[in-house]
Write an enzyme that holds these catalytic residues in place. Structure first.
Site, PDB file in Angstrom:
ATOM      1  N   ILE A   1       0.825  -1.217   0.000  1.00  0.00           N
ATOM      2  CA  ILE A   1       0.000   0.000   0.000  1.00  0.00           C
ATOM      3  C   ILE A   1       0.853   1.257   0.000  1.00  0.00           C
ATOM      4  CG2 ILE A   1      -1.987  -1.070   1.103  1.00  0.00           C
ATOM      5  CD1 ILE A   1      -1.016   0.076   3.770  1.00  0.00           C
TER       6      ILE A   1
ATOM      7  N   GLY B   1       8.362   3.779   0.572  1.00  0.00           N
ATOM      8  CA  GLY B   1       9.103   4.944   1.025  1.00  0.00           C
ATOM      9  C   GLY B   1      10.586   4.727   0.926  1.00  0.00           C
TER      10      GLY B   1
ATOM     11  N   LYS C   1       9.052  -0.920   2.051  1.00  0.00           N
ATOM     12  CA  LYS C   1       7.668  -1.038   1.599  1.00  0.00           C
ATOM     13  C   LYS C   1       6.737  -1.237   2.788  1.00  0.00           C
ATOM     14  CE  LYS C   1       8.677  -3.027  -2.971  1.00  0.00           C
ATOM     15  NZ  LYS C   1       8.448  -4.166  -3.887  1.00  0.00           N
TER      16      LYS C   1
ATOM     17  N   ASP D   1      11.021  14.953  11.985  1.00  0.00           N
ATOM     18  CA  ASP D   1      10.465  14.860  10.632  1.00  0.00           C
ATOM     19  C   ASP D   1       8.943  15.010  10.679  1.00  0.00           C
ATOM     20  OD1 ASP D   1      10.475  14.644   7.876  1.00  0.00           O
ATOM     21  OD2 ASP D   1      10.643  12.472   7.851  1.00  0.00           O
TER      22      ASP D   1
END
Length: 997
Positions: free
Chosen positions: A690, A693, A697, A820
């Site tokens: 889905i 990055g 995964k 982040d």
């Protein structure tokens, strides 16, 4: 005899009374104060009862003679809790209390008036709420009162006019309403009055303030002031700083202000003042800064103004006419001159900059003509030279090529000509060089190799010639290269593929030839490629399909030949134009759509299902295709049969190996689990992916009990056959795994994503999280589904995420900095509840570092990184707060943090500039219902507060949560119940037309 004597001495020593150090009464009061507050950083660890007096304790000062406590300074210690006036007021000789930048909360009690000796009270940058105590004026000796940066609400008490000795009153950045009371004019001892940035009801400047004849500083910035400036302010003969900016004042500037002979700084920007500057300004002999920008002032700039010892003159965006007085060139201290957006004419004084250390010069959007003065950088200080939209002519002075301090040069839309001095091309600190819409000639000099900081090179619509030099590929920071509508020739240099940051390459309407260079796959950030109307040939390289963010591609009117690369189908293009080339063959299937019907005109050999392409095909050719298809079908059938057999044996071996591998997995759980690692492993196939990055995964796994989890798969750098670069990447991913486990494994909070467990083998690491049905906020907010996020939902998401970050900063021991924070790392469950996620770069804040730690590299995402982090690599909670402020601006505006629409700005700078120039209505997301406008504007203000350029001025996350809670429907303040108008927070955002507050 001697042993008996020794025995007696020993007995006397053993039974003699011990020496007792008893803490005095004032020490006991302070120790009681320590017990009444929260001290998470142990700032009061030196406060112990072993001392007889508290004079050696941190933050405590005593009278050297009487040893009585006189001062208490606990600034920046992170203490929290209500203000204990009932305890501190027992210290009879306490004259100074300073608790700046802590988390003192609740209300300020009325019994603070019992501190009768108090002279200095500083509670700024805390979390105090409620009304201002009317009893404060009963402190007979109080001279200094600073309550800046709290959440006080209601009106300023009328009793404040009864202060007897008060010299400083600062109530900046609170939630005060009603109007500024006239009774403040009774505090004749005042030297500083600062009420800026409060949501007062619309009201006039009380003329009674003219009675404050000792006043030296008067700051009423953004106080919702209306009406005219009262003449009585001319009575303030000792005034040095007058700031009435960001209000709705109108009328002319009163001539009485020219009586302020001691004034050093006058700021009137962003009002609706009209008329001419008052005569008699020559009397302001101490004036160093005048900012009357963004008003409706008219007339000429008076010569007497330019004869003053000004350092900064900002009169931009008015309606001044005529020529700039020659006398401005004789001002010895002038370092800032901003006059853009007026109707000024004539030449610039020829000696401008010769006698003054000019740093910023902006005369854009006027009618100046003549040559650019050669003396602008004679003092070697010039940083910004902005002269766009005028009628300047002639050549650029060669002296500017030696001005190594320059950072921005904008000379576009003039009548300049000639060749660019070689030194201009190679200025080492320039990041923006704009020469668009002139008549410049010559070529780009090889000295451009020295422009190591250059980000934006805009040369469009000139007469430049020659080849583009190889040295262009040395500019590692280049984001945009626009040189369209010139006469550049020859091939693109091979080195241009080295520009990894390149986002825009626009060279259409030139005479470029050759082929596209090899290696363009390195343009990972390329958004626009426009090479139309050139003579470039060869094939369109297959690599172009790897440019994943490309959305504008125009290669029309060239000599490209051969087939279209199939990779073009994978691009998400908003505009595609390959017309009038020599392309041939069949169109890729996904490009054979009517939406591209004008994208392939003028390519006779190109065929496809689009009407107008390849209309002359013969029936024989069609029959040939039928035969070819039959042959392909037969071959495909044979391949299929062989493949099925091969797959059967391969799959059998795989299942055996997989059964063996499962025994090698190690499971570490952080919650009670209702599943095993085998259930997870069985679902890790590509059909369940889905997301993908930088660290691996993400799979959606449906368990046997019907529960859904998300699994992130990270690969380590220990796999066989990988090179050193992959090992380095693997080490980074190992650190991501360690950070996630170390952080999320210990955290239990409803707004932090839950880490169920982790599974590891030698070569693979899995993180199993709770599944978030609505994905990330960033994906939802910036997609076609953004309409699902109405304002109540967005507000709920903002508050949830703020509470999660507040938990990390204030409730974790030691605190945790996420590093982040962004909308893509805020995940949403089925009810749009928000969770903070992705702790791969999170860091624990070490107490020994006082909340600050230096990092070796920058972590974070573009558009979210706090400015001080990029320069200093210092990490603390304030960096997260800035990033969260950007998320709030996303929620309010619906805009991405970085967008081509913003030009050289990011979202923060775009919001500040747009608020100043166009108003709040141009900021708010049009998808949001206008009935929530007032509430949205308050969240916008919180976002701007969080993104303050100075970290010390950003609120703590605990205070952000409090402010957001007060925005909610159950906590509307009195001001929120009345119609109001948002005045934007104003910062110097570094934009062309920004003011320096």
């Amino acid at each position: 005899m001697l042993p008996l004597l020794l025995l007696l001495l020993l007995l006397c020593f053993l039974f003699s009374p011990p020496t007792i150090h008893s803490l005095n009464q004032e020490g006991l009061y302070l120790h009681q104060f320590k017990l009444s507050i929260d001290d998470p950083d142990s700032a009061l660890s030196s406060w112990n009862q072993r001392d007889s007096v508290p004079c050696s304790w941190d933050g405590v000062k005593c009278d050297p003679t009487t040893l009585s406590v006189t001062q208490l300074d606990l600034s920046n210690t992170n203490i929290a809790g209500p203000f204990p006036a009932s305890i501190l007021c027992n210290l009879e000789n306490l004259t100074s209390i300073t608790l700046f930048n802590n988390s003192i909360n609740s209300t300020l009690p009325l019994d603070v008036s019992l501190c009768r000796s108090l002279v200095h009270l500083d509670l700024s940058q805390n979390l105090l709420t409620g009304a201002l105590p009317h009893t404060l004026s009963e402190l007979p000796n109080l001279k200094y009162l600073d309550l800046t940066g709290n959440n006080f609400s209601g009106q300023i008490p009328g009793s404040f006019g009864r202060f007897q000795k008060l010299e400083v009153l600062s109530l900046v950045y609170n939630l005060l309403d009603e109007t500024i009371p006239a009774s403040l004019g009774n505090i004749t001892t005042l030297k500083m009055l600062n009420l800026s940035y409060n949501p007062f009801f619309p009201g006039r400047i009380p003329p009674e303030l003219g009675n404050l004849t000792n006043l030296e500083v008067l700051w009423l910035t953004q106080c919702n002031l209306v009406g005219v400036i009262p003449d009585s302010l001319g009575n303030l003969k000792n005034l040095k700083d007058l700031d009435l900016a960001l209000n709705n004042l109108y009328g002319s500037i009163p001539s009485s202000l020219t009586e302020l002979t001691n004034v050093i700084q006058i700021e009137l920007y962003n009002n609706s003042l009209s008329g001419e500057l008052p005569p008699g300004m020559s009397r302001l002999t101490a004036l160093r800064l005048l900012d009357a920008s963004m008003n409706h002032l008219t007339g000429k700039i008076p010569d007497e103004l330019c004869r003053l010892p000004l350092e900064s003159l900002n009169l931009y965006e008015n309606r001044f006419e005529g020529e700039l007085p020659e006398s401005i060139a004789n001002s010895p201290n002038l370092y800032e001159l901003r006059l853009f957006g007026n109707r000024l004419t004539g030449k610039l004084p020829k000696n401008l900059g010769k006698n003054s250390p000019l740093r910023w010069l902006d005369v854009s959007s006027n009618n100046f003509w003549g040559e650019i003065p050669a003396t602008l950088c004679d003092h070697g200080k010039l940083e910004e030279l902005l002269m766009i939209f005028n009628k300047f002519s002639g050549e650029i002075p060669a002296t500017l090529g030696t001005c190594l301090t320059l950072t921005r040069v904008r000379l576009g839309s003039n009548r300049l000509s000639g060749e660019i001095p070689a030194g201009i091309w190679g200025l080492p600190h320039v990041y923006l060089l704009e020469l668009v819409d002139n008549s410049f000639s010559g070529s780009i000099a090889r000295t451009i190799a020295g422009a190591s900081n250059l980000s934006l090179l805009i040369l469009s619509r000139n007469n430049f010639t020659g080849t583009i030099p190889d040295e262009i590929g040395w500019l590692d920071n280049l984001v945009e290269f626009s040189g369209n509508d010139n006469n550049f020739n020859g091939p693109l240099p091979q080195s241009i593929v080295n520009l990894g940051q390149l986002g825009i390459l626009n060279l259409h309407n030139n005479k470029l030839s050759g082929e596209l260079p090899k290696g363009i796959r390195s343009w990972k950030k390329l958004n626009e490629l426009n090479l139309a109307n050139n003579e470039i040939g060869g094939r369109i390289p297959d690599e172009i399909g790897s440019l994943s963010v490309l959305n504008f591609l125009d290669l029309s009117y060239n000599q490209f030949s051969g087939k279209l690369p199939l990779g073009l189908q994978s691009l998400k293009l908003n505009q595609l134009n390959l017309s009038y080339n020599r392309l041939s063959g069949e169109l890729p299937h996904l490009l054979s759509k009517d939406m591209y019907k004008n994208s392939f005109l003028g390519n006779p050999g190109l065929c496809g299902d689009i009407k107008g392409l390849c209309d002359g095909r013969s029936e024989a050719k069609a029959a040939g295709y039928v035969w070819l298809l039959r042959a392909i079908f037969i071959v495909a059938t044979l391949v299929f049969v062989v493949g099925v057999v091969w797959f059967y044996f391969k799959y059998r071996n795989f299942q055996r190996a997989r059964a063996i591998d499962k025994s090698k997995w190690t499971l570490m759980s952080f919650h009670k689990l209702g599943f095993s690692e085998n259930e997870i492993l069985d679902c890790l196939d590509e059909d369940n992916v889905i997301g993908t990055g930088s660290s691996g995964k993400v799979y959606k796994v449906v368990l046997g009990n019907g529960e859904i989890v998300a699994v992130k798969k990270l690969w380590s750098g220990m796999k066989k056959g990988i090179d050193s670069g992959d090992i380095e990447k693997g080490q980074v991913q190992d650190s991501v795994f360690d950070a996630e486990v170390e952080t999320l494994g210990k955290i239990r909070h409803k707004n932090i994503v839950k880490l169920w467990c982790c599974c590891t083998t030698r070569d693979c690491k899995l993180l199993v999280y709770e599944y978030m049905a609505n994905g990330s906020l960033g994906d939802l907010l910036h997609s076609s589904k953004a309409g699902l996020l109405d304002w109540p939902t967005r507000y709920k998401i903002a508050l949830d995420a703020a509470e999660g970050l507040s938990y990390l900063h204030h409730d974790c021991v030691p605190p945790i900095v996420h590093r982040d924070v962004k909308s893509n790392n805020i995940l949403l469950d089925g009810d749009y509840g928000a969770r903070v996620a992705d702790f791969g770069v999170a860091k624990v804040v070490e107490a020994t570092g006082k909340g600050t730690k230096s990092m070796s590299v920058i972590a974070g995402s573009c558009g979210y990184i706090a400015p001080e982090y990029a320069y200093t690599l210092r990490v603390n909670e304030k960096s997260d707060i800035y990033s969260f402020g950007v998320v709030l601006l996303e929620l309010v505006s619906g805009k991405r943090p970085v967008d081509p629409e913003f030009g050289e700005k990011d979202l923060v700078k775009w919001v500040c500039t747009t608020l100043d120039q166009k108003g709040v209505d141009h900021i708010l997301d049009p998808k949001l219902d206008s009935c929530f406008k007032q509430e949205i504007c308050k969240v916008l203000n919180i976002g701007l507060h969080c993104t303050n350029p100075l970290p010390i001025n950003r609120p703590s996350m605990r205070r952000v949560v409090k402010m957001l809670q007060e925005v909610g429907p159950d906590n509307q303040t009195k001001a929120a119940k009345k119609d109001g108008k948002l005045s934007p927070y104003y910062y110097d955002d570094g934009s062309d037309h920004g003011s320096v507050a």
